[in-house]
Design a protein around this motif. Structure first.
Motif, PDB file in Angstrom:
ATOM      1  N   SER A 329       0.850  -1.189   0.000  1.00  0.00           N
ATOM      2  CA  SER A 329       0.000   0.000   0.000  1.00  0.00           C
ATOM      3  C   SER A 329       0.887   1.240   0.000  1.00  0.00           C
ATOM      4  O   SER A 329       2.009   1.219   0.502  1.00  0.00           O
ATOM      5  N   THR A 331       0.883   5.109   1.143  1.00  0.00           N
ATOM      6  CA  THR A 331       0.203   6.053   2.032  1.00  0.00           C
ATOM      7  C   THR A 331       0.488   7.484   1.590  1.00  0.00           C
ATOM      8  O   THR A 331       1.643   7.880   1.444  1.00  0.00           O
ATOM      9  N   GLN A 358      -1.914  -0.649  -3.717  1.00  0.00           N
ATOM     10  CA  GLN A 358      -3.123  -0.097  -3.123  1.00  0.00           C
ATOM     11  C   GLN A 358      -2.832   1.318  -2.636  1.00  0.00           C
ATOM     12  O   GLN A 358      -1.724   1.596  -2.143  1.00  0.00           O
ATOM     13  N   ARG A 360      -3.571   4.331   0.019  1.00  0.00           N
ATOM     14  CA  ARG A 360      -4.097   4.587   1.359  1.00  0.00           C
ATOM     15  C   ARG A 360      -3.982   6.081   1.639  1.00  0.00           C
ATOM     16  O   ARG A 360      -2.886   6.643   1.606  1.00  0.00           O
TER      17      ARG A 360
END
Length: 481
Positions: A329, A331, A358, A360
């Motif tokens: 992920s 961020t 992903q 975030r």
């Protein structure tokens, strides 16, 4: 020029008025900290230190100990004295993990401090840091609040933060605006020139620029290469600080997948920075292809990373075959350009097999907690500096709380410390050449664009002055009516 109110757009809203937590960089609450607490010292583009509430900060032993001298007679906005005891209290407090300061790594360089008299504080550093004054300038150590007010803590302090800056807080409507008014006890009369400031967060870059362009604001702190370019073309005044390093993705080397250097190398080689520049900044950004800008005495043409899609896929496949497919992920904050960066990285990586990505999103105010929780795989942050010391070692040395990659590499550590303690530019350059070469091998972070430390103002606004890492000085601002 004196009097009036400036409407200023910021990139984010702080979660607290605590000077140790706000963050003395363009993207967080730098202007707010300068307004409420003033500055001990500042610097300019050439790296020269200029003193304000401090009269001097000097070392007689090449950076092992320093002596801070304050201007006599300084007072906080409530009339109580700002003395060496107050500085010691603030600096000691910044070192405490419980405070949650983004500048803890800078404060942790201090082994001990001793109040010599009302205006003198002597500090001893853990190891010699000849340019430690730059750590003050670019961190929250530059801001001193009333110890008595800080001891109250929490909401009580946020409602009535007591500093010695050019302005005091009148009211703060969270998620809306903050109004600051002139501090009659400010040491540097006739500054501030303005009677008041109204500060408002504006995370969307298009909205920020359009609000300024249509007269809805007088000045905007801005980190958008697109906005800075549009403002320049429109004839709006732009103040810009060039800096080395840049916006980076710090890769958490303490957990999968980036505890394996091959995963870090694969992602770095997979990304096409020209495509990222085009997608996010319309090709207008200055990309951080090298560690230092070409105007730096430490510049090396060696690229930090090169796009090599075939090798990237080979590494992704190799890791998957070993049962370690790359999945992570990323961020970031809600700022529109940060989202665009994440989306473009996601699109680029989707062209590869055996890698999953992903996004975030967290608020800027939540970022300080990451320094202790380390709950991220990759995080968008920055590593920017004019002089590399002490900022670069702070973000790369093993054991530093500001090292978000958490890589502890002996070769990198040795080169960083050699650059810190070398006594000539030539010796320092050799050390930083080794730093850059090692960064390309171990890839603790991926460098994207240079940080656009900028401010855009209306044509009738003057006195726009930045120091450090895009830290705007509100006491110098004026508006021509």
């Amino acid at each position: 020029m004196a009097g009036g109110e400036a409407r200023i757009l910021l990139l984010s809203e702080p979660r607290t008025m605590d000077p140790a937590v706000i963050g003395n960089v363009y993207a967080s609450g730098a202007l707010i900290g300068n307004a409420l607490y003033g500055t001990l010292m500042t610097d300019d583009e050439a790296g020269e230190i200029h003193y304000s509430m401090a009269e001097s900060f000097e070392s007689a032993d090449n950076g092992k100990t320093f002596e801070l001298k304050l201007r006599p007679g300084l007072v906080f906005s409530d009339g109580t004295p700002l003395n060496a005891d107050a500085v010691k209290f603030n600096w000691d407090r910044t070192k405490e993990p419980a405070t949650g300061s983004a500048s803890r790594a800078d404060a942790a360089m201090i082994a001990s401090s001793e109040v010599v008299d009302d205006v003198t504080l002597r500090v001893t550093l853990v190891t010699p840091v000849p340019k430690y004054s730059e750590a003050i300038v670019t961190s929250t150590l530059n801001w001193i609040a009333s110890p008595a007010a800080l001891r109250k803590g929490g909401p009580a302090f946020d409602e009535n933060p007591i500093g010695a800056g050019p302005f005091t807080l009148q009211n703060w409507a969270r998620q809306d605006n903050m109004r600051l008014v002139k501090n009659p006890r400010y040491w540097d009369a006739p500054r501030p020139y303005l009677d008041s400031l109204v500060l408002r967060p504006a995370q969307d870059s298009n909205q920020r620029y359009n609000t300024l362009l249509t007269g809805g604001a007088d000045l905007a702190v801005d980190s958008s290469w697109i906005n800075l370019g549009k403002a320049d073309e429109a004839g709006l005044p732009v103040d810009f600080l060039p800096a080395s390093g840049g916006i980076v993705a710090a890769l958490n080397t303490r957990r999968a997948p980036f505890d394996d250097v091959r995963a870090r190398q694969a992602v770095a080689k997979a990304l096409d920075m020209d495509a990222l520049n085009l997608a996010v900044w319309n090709g207008s950004a200055r990309m951080a292809t090298t560690l230092f800008t070409d105007s730096s005495p430490f510049y090396s043409p060696t690229p930090l990373q090169k796009t090599d899609k075939a090798t990237a896929q080979k590494l992704f496949d190799e890791l998957a075959a070993e049962g370690k497919p790359v999945s992570f992920s990323f961020t970031t904050t809600p700022a529109s350009e940060n989202r665009k960066m994440a989306e473009n990285i996601q699109a680029q990586l989707s062209a590869f097999k055996n890698v999953k990505f992903q996004v975030r999103v967290i608020e800027v105010a939540e970022f300080s907690a990451l320094r202790t929780s380390h709950d991220y795989d990759a995080v968008l942050t920055s590593s920017m500096f004019l002089d590399p010391d002490p900022r670069l070692p702070t973000t790369l040395l093993g054991g530093s709380s500001a090292n978000l990659s958490m890589l502890d590499d002996p070769q990198l550590n040795e080169s960083l410390l050699a650059g810190r303690t070398a006594t000539t530019v030539e010796e320092r350059k050799k050390a930083y050449d080794r730093v850059q070469a090692r960064l390309t091998e171990v890839v603790p972070m991926i460098f994207f664009a240079r940080g656009p430390l900028g401010a855009i103002s209306a044509r009738n606004v003057g006195g726009v002055t930045q120091y450090g890492l895009g830290s705007l000085l509100p006491e110098k601002l004026w508006i021509q009516s």
